[in-house]
Design a protein around this motif. Structure first.
Motif, PDB file in Angstrom:
ATOM      1  N   GLU A 156      -8.162   8.503   2.231  1.00 41.78           N
ATOM      2  CA  GLU A 156      -7.923   8.663   0.792  1.00 41.78           C
ATOM      3  C   GLU A 156      -8.924   7.823  -0.009  1.00 41.78           C
ATOM      4  O   GLU A 156      -9.488   8.278  -1.012  1.00 41.78           O
ATOM      5  N   TRP A 202       0.803  -1.221   0.000  1.00 42.26           N
ATOM      6  CA  TRP A 202       0.000   0.000   0.000  1.00 42.26           C
ATOM      7  C   TRP A 202       0.837   1.272   0.000  1.00 42.26           C
ATOM      8  O   TRP A 202       0.305   2.358  -0.210  1.00 42.26           O
ATOM      9  N   GLU A 203       2.141   1.150   0.218  1.00 37.22           N
ATOM     10  CA  GLU A 203       3.011   2.334   0.136  1.00 37.22           C
ATOM     11  C   GLU A 203       3.072   2.861  -1.305  1.00 37.22           C
ATOM     12  O   GLU A 203       3.409   4.005  -1.541  1.00 37.22           O
ATOM     13  N   ARG A 222      -2.420   1.643  -5.040  1.00 37.13           N
ATOM     14  CA  ARG A 222      -3.645   2.172  -4.408  1.00 37.13           C
ATOM     15  C   ARG A 222      -4.641   2.629  -5.468  1.00 37.13           C
ATOM     16  O   ARG A 222      -5.842   2.369  -5.370  1.00 37.13           O
ATOM     17  N   ASP A 266       7.246   0.919   9.287  1.00 39.14           N
ATOM     18  CA  ASP A 266       8.466   1.089   8.498  1.00 39.14           C
ATOM     19  C   ASP A 266       9.569   0.152   8.986  1.00 39.14           C
ATOM     20  O   ASP A 266       9.761  -0.006  10.184  1.00 39.14           O
ATOM     21  N   SER A 276      -1.455  -1.225   6.386  1.00 34.49           N
ATOM     22  CA  SER A 276      -0.301  -0.357   6.675  1.00 34.49           C
ATOM     23  C   SER A 276       0.659  -1.079   7.617  1.00 34.49           C
ATOM     24  O   SER A 276       0.286  -1.438   8.731  1.00 34.49           O
ATOM     25  N   PRO A 327       0.869   2.712  10.910  1.00 30.50           N
ATOM     26  CA  PRO A 327       1.013   4.175  10.981  1.00 30.50           C
ATOM     27  C   PRO A 327       0.231   4.964   9.928  1.00 30.50           C
ATOM     28  O   PRO A 327      -0.140   6.103  10.159  1.00 30.50           O
ATOM     29  N   LYS A 328      -0.041   4.369   8.770  1.00 33.20           N
ATOM     30  CA  LYS A 328      -0.716   5.131   7.701  1.00 33.20           C
ATOM     31  C   LYS A 328      -2.145   4.665   7.455  1.00 33.20           C
ATOM     32  O   LYS A 328      -2.776   5.087   6.476  1.00 33.20           O
ATOM     33  N   HIS A 346      -5.049   5.319   8.761  1.00 30.33           N
ATOM     34  CA  HIS A 346      -6.109   6.348   8.671  1.00 30.33           C
ATOM     35  C   HIS A 346      -5.962   7.170   7.386  1.00 30.33           C
ATOM     36  O   HIS A 346      -6.958   7.533   6.754  1.00 30.33           O
ATOM     37  N   ASP A 347      -4.704   7.429   6.992  1.00 31.89           N
ATOM     38  CA  ASP A 347      -4.471   8.154   5.729  1.00 31.89           C
ATOM     39  C   ASP A 347      -5.057   7.370   4.554  1.00 31.89           C
ATOM     40  O   ASP A 347      -5.715   7.941   3.676  1.00 31.89           O
ATOM     41  N   TYR A 348      -4.792   6.061   4.537  1.00 31.40           N
ATOM     42  CA  TYR A 348      -5.255   5.237   3.418  1.00 31.40           C
ATOM     43  C   TYR A 348      -6.788   5.190   3.366  1.00 31.40           C
ATOM     44  O   TYR A 348      -7.394   5.305   2.296  1.00 31.40           O
TER      45      TYR A 348
END
Length: 560
Positions: free
Chosen positions: A240, A172-173, A178, A208, A205, A232-233, A235-237
């Motif tokens: 988005e 997903w990075e 995505r 790292d 997510s 860590p990401k 909620h961002d994903y």
């Protein structure tokens, strides 16, 4: 609280492989589902959640997808699926599809390309790492046992698979990956589906650096879940995904999120944050697991169950929304687990249904729950099909020399095939599921427990569920009332209230096979009341104490 259609709905989960076979090959299929839509309409459900029907080599029963835009050959064609959607919509029912995007199948074209070379344009769609000191990149254990890394000699690197080695994790990075997923979601929404159930969506997510997991016991592999759950990401994903796709449709979303607690659930389901509508959390279905995990059996304490449900009911009262379930395709049958599937099968199944449907949140019915289907005890491990079960048996019995009888006992209680035995439609051979040989054996109790018998019997679990669903449509208090628990320390009965304006529901549930009694608090005595539903003949009105028969459920509507 804002009103939404998914808050007022009751959702029914279909596991297509086990629901209804139309062509005699022993595998449930989409045309088979179409023939049973009237049965579901009659039950009263509003939404159907369809477990995966996409192209798949079927390593994990369809949760390993090789083509997100096509239908599995065993289950039918895209034309069959389009007809299913039309027939559902014509009956006023909505359809939500499974979204499986933490991983794909290793037979997906993206992965076929990805493994060809380190500079392939699809390489970065997956998570590849070189080995460390001749071993795996880290010590993470797969959910299905063994390492979560698979060596691939073509490029002399390992790929990550949190589940089966045929289910490589997507990276997903990578923004291109995505975008591919968002395009695919839009493909299905444009066809007219009403939302998604998102498989292990909080795994997408990873932390790292993918560090080693703590391993105090020095085992070959350790649970790395803290590094890939709620990463860590995440909620961002999810935000988005909403911006890019979901906001343009009046779609419902429910995220399957192992390891999510109430505080995280508030973030995930807060309407102002725009992530998902509700989540499936796992706290209550882990209460009968010991320190050794799922297969380490321990008895369930009712006070633990009350504590868990109360925490979630109160925690999401103002912010967010609960999904309500006691079983699904990954969990054993609820009447066998939380009730009594022998002497009081009918009473305890109705009691558990009452418990769930009177709580605040959206109730989910898993196929067969509405007729009281039970766990199964196959004679031999050879009759089981579930990859998780077979891998665990292999590891414990064949590799570690554990007692096979003890291991089988844990499979009888917790194995996923308990939920996957074919639906019992009638008392004909194979329960009317197929004219062929079923892919997984039918539970031998189909002659006594089947839908045909249940529909004919006015006192059946099926008709009781119809009434529960109907009550939800008639009484706003069931959808929106606030929750309070009474007698929290009692190990035998679960009693709670729901309150909305001048009305109160008093929900009484006996979780034992013996008679119990509830002392009515003074502030609830002498009020005008009526019985909304009960699983025995019950008399309206009550005094200072209410006696409860084995597994009795009574719901009083009280006017304040």
């Amino acid at each position: 609280m804002k009103k939404h259609w998914w808050k007022e709905s009751v959702i029914y989960q279909i596991y297509p492989r086990s629901f209804m076979d139309s062509n005699g090959d022993g595998i449930g299929d989409i045309p088979g589902i179409i023939t049973k839509l009237d049965y579901l309409k009659e039950l009263g459900v509003d939404v159907i959640w369809l477990s995966p029907v996409y192209k798949s080599p079927n390593d994990d029963n369809g949760y390993d997808i090789s083509d997100y835009r096509d239908i599995m050959d065993d289950l039918g064609t895209m034309a069959d699926w389009e007809l299913l959607l039309k027939e559902m919509h014509d009956r006023g029912m909505k359809l939500i599809m499974d979204l499986v995007v933490n991983h794909s199948s290793d037979e997906h074209q993206w992965f076929v390309e990805s493994r060809k070379s380190k500079d392939n344009p699809y390489r970065d769609y997956y998570i590849w790492r070189p080995g460390k000191n001749g071993k795996e990149p880290n010590n993470w254990e797969s959910v299905f046992s063994g390492s979560s890394w698979q060596y691939d000699e073509t490029t002399d690197e390992y790929y990550l698979h949190i589940f089966s080695k045929k289910q490589p994790d997507l990276n997903w990075e990578n923004p291109k990956l995505r975008q591919e997923i968002y395009d695919m979601m839009q493909f299905w929404l444009d066809k007219g589906i009403d939302g998604f159930r998102m498989d292990v969506i909080n795994f997408i997510s990873k932390v790292d650096g993918l560090p080693d997991a703590p391993n105090p016991e020095g085992k070959p592999y350790a649970s790395g879940s803290q590094f890939f759950m709620n990463g860590p990401k995440i909620h961002d994903y999810l935000q988005e995904m909403s911006r890019e796709v979901l906001d343009r449709y009046n779609a419902m979303t429910v995220g399957e999120m192992p390891g999510a607690n109430v505080e995280l659930a508030k973030l995930y389901t807060d309407e102002d944050r725009n992530e998902v509508n509700m989540i499936f959390q796992f706290e209550h279905v882990d209460l009968d697991s010991g320190p050794g995990g799922k297969w380490d059996l321990r008895p369930l304490k009712l006070t633990d169950l009350k504590k868990s449900f109360t925490k979630w009911q109160m925690g999401l009262e103002e912010i967010g929304w609960n999904s309500l379930y006691l079983n699904n395709h990954d969990q054993p049958r609820m009447v066998s687990r939380f009730g009594d599937d022998k002497e009081f099968r009918v009473e305890s199944a109705k009691m558990l249904g009452t418990f769930l449907h009177m709580l605040k949140g959206t109730p989910y019915i898993y196929q067969g729950e509405e007729i009281g289907m039970t766990n199964v005890r196959f004679d031999s491990i050879d009759e089981y099909k579930d990859i998780e079960t077979l891998n665990m048996y292999n590891e414990k019995v064949k590799q570690n020399g554990e007692d096979p009888e003890k291991v089988m006992e844990s499979i009888y209680v917790k194995g996923r095939d308990n939920a996957r035995t074919p639906f019992q439609w009638d008392n004909s051979e194979h329960g009317g599921f197929t004219t062929g040989t079923p892919w997984l054996q039918v539970n031998p109790n189909y002659k006594e427990i089947n839908a045909s018998q249940a529909v004919k019997d006015d006192n059946s679990i099926y008709h009781y569920y119809r009434k529960l669903i109907q009550l939800r449509k008639e009484h706003q208090i069931i959808v929106h009332g606030s929750y309070d628990i009474l007698v929290p320390e009692d190990e035998n009965i679960y009693v709670y209230t729901r309150t909305l304006e001048s009305q109160k529901l008093l929900v009484l549930l006996n979780f034992t096979n013996e008679e119990q009694s509830f002392d009515v608090p003074a502030d609830l005595q002498g009020k005008k009341n009526e019985i909304l539903i009960s699983n025995y003949e019950a008399s309206a009105g009550y005094g200072s104490a209410i006696p409860l028969r084995p597994y009795e459920a009574i719901v009083y509507l009280i006017q304040n």
